[in-house]
Scaffold this active site. Structure first.
Site, mmCIF file in Angstrom:
data_model
loop_
_atom_site.group_PDB
_atom_site.id
_atom_site.type_symbol
_atom_site.label_atom_id
_atom_site.label_comp_id
_atom_site.label_asym_id
_atom_site.label_seq_id
_atom_site.Cartn_x
_atom_site.Cartn_y
_atom_site.Cartn_z
ATOM 1 N N GLY A 1 0.831 -1.187 0.000
ATOM 2 C CA GLY A 1 0.000 0.000 0.000
ATOM 3 C C GLY A 1 0.872 1.246 0.000
ATOM 4 O O GLY A 1 2.018 1.215 0.454
ATOM 5 N N CYS A 2 0.347 2.348 -0.491
ATOM 6 C CA CYS A 2 1.147 3.572 -0.602
ATOM 7 C C CYS A 2 1.545 4.106 0.774
ATOM 8 O O CYS A 2 2.713 4.405 1.018
ATOM 9 C CB CYS A 2 0.390 4.630 -1.399
ATOM 10 S SG CYS A 2 -1.292 4.971 -0.833
ATOM 11 N N TYR A 3 0.578 4.215 1.688
ATOM 12 C CA TYR A 3 0.903 4.685 3.035
ATOM 13 C C TYR A 3 1.874 3.728 3.712
ATOM 14 O O TYR A 3 2.819 4.135 4.383
ATOM 15 C CB TYR A 3 -0.355 4.781 3.888
ATOM 16 C CG TYR A 3 -1.302 5.899 3.544
ATOM 17 C CD1 TYR A 3 -0.908 7.237 3.589
ATOM 18 C CD2 TYR A 3 -2.629 5.622 3.203
ATOM 19 C CE1 TYR A 3 -1.790 8.262 3.303
ATOM 20 C CE2 TYR A 3 -3.520 6.636 2.918
ATOM 21 C CZ TYR A 3 -3.107 7.960 2.967
ATOM 22 O OH TYR A 3 -3.988 8.976 2.692
ATOM 23 N N ALA A 4 1.614 2.424 3.549
ATOM 24 C CA ALA A 4 2.455 1.423 4.202
ATOM 25 C C ALA A 4 3.887 1.491 3.703
ATOM 26 O O ALA A 4 4.836 1.261 4.470
ATOM 27 C CB ALA A 4 1.876 0.034 3.957
#
Length: 315
Positions: A115-118
């Site tokens: 994921g992008c945030y992750a």
């Protein structure tokens, strides 16, 4: 030999960006389904089984269904959805995450795109835990803001289409207020955290780009790490990486979430106050680049034994 790639869900935001990145590459042939049958499982099944590699750009349940249609053991699958990021039998597709991860991705048949945030969170936190600077059971929090493209077509219309009944003129909006954001499990698992981090995401009125920030009360930690210790651990972890840059300690007077748009790069910053014993760790990346499509192409290259930076050099 030219490898074949099928992007299942190529009409979506991430799929379109991946398609653009693969366009014109002489080492790859992208095969497509008739748009009129893009949701027809029986039409897609042959393509899912004949391509050398599949990139799934689908909602979670549709991604699981697509995987169930694949019975060819030679097919390499890269799933850009949330469905398999902490699933057994899937390799987490963040090549820079840890020593040996790049080789694991290259050898895997089933790869879960992060994921992008992750991606930003793990890049900042995991090396510090591995170095013993931050305890694995420390109550970690993270704040983040992303461009509205992270919400896909529906959110893009919400921010751009004034004729839409859902149109908003908001410049900033916090969301996932119940602390149930879908990236939290992978943040916890792939950092080896004993407890889930408190994650406070938001969306801003800009198309793409993002900031992920992790504040730390370092003076309260058992190791009482100095800012230089945090910075040194990050710099050592990514010293030889092409796509991850660690800036000089305290470098920058302001941070722009759009600074790396259109790239597969991520930039890490360490700020803080030695007097207060507090640190601010910040990651900047394009939510559609290193946070999605760029990472998928990087994983595709590794999985097919191609140059890791192929198609991404201009990024």
């Amino acid at each position: 030999m030219v490898a074949t790639v099928f992007i299942d869900g190529e009409a979506g935001t991430t799929g379109l960006r991946i398609r653009q990145l693969l366009a014109g590459r002489p080492d790859l042939e992208v095969i497509s389904v008739d748009p009129a049958h893009r949701k027809d499982a029986e039409v897609r099944r042959p393509l899912l089984n004949q391509a050398d590699a599949i990139i799934l750009c689908l909602p979670d349940e549709a991604a699981r269904q697509a995987v169930s249609l694949i019975d060819n053991p030679a097919v390499r699958i890269i799933d850009a959805s949330t469905a398999h990021r902490v699933a057994s039998g899937w390799t987490y597709g963040f090549a820079e995450m840890a020593p040996g991860q790049r080789g694991a991705v290259a050898a895997a048949k089933r790869i879960a795109n992060p994921g992008c945030y992750a991606t930003g969170f793990i890049a900042l936190v995991r090396p510090l835990i591995a170095a013993g600077l931050v305890p694995a059971d420390w109550p970690i929090s993270a704040n983040a803001v992303s461009g509205y493209s992270g919400g896909g077509r529906a959110m893009i219309a919400e921010f751009e289409d004034q004729s839409s009944r859902d149109y908003t003129s908001a410049h900033f909006r916090a969301y996932a207020l119940n602390l149930g954001h879908k990236h939290v499990p992978e943040m916890q698992v792939h950092c080896g955290l004993a407890r889930a981090p408190i994650f406070a995401p938001a969306v801003g009125r800009f198309h793409s780009g993002m900031i992920v920030e992790v504040p730390l009360a370092v003076s309260a930690m058992p190791a009482r790490p100095a800012l230089a210790d945090l910075h040194g651990a990050l710099a050592a972890a990514y010293a030889s990486e092409a796509f991850v840059e660690v800036t000089s300690l305290g470098e920058g007077s302001h941070i722009d979430p759009e600074a790396l748009n259109g790239t597969n790069r991520m930039r890490l910053h360490v700020f803080g106050s030695a007097r207060l014993g507090q640190a601010r760790l910040i990651a900047v990346l394009d939510n559609l680049g290193k946070g999605a499509a760029g990472a998928a192409v990087q994983n595709l290259n590794l999985a097919l034994g191609l140059a890791e930076c192929a198609g991404l050099a201009e990024m």
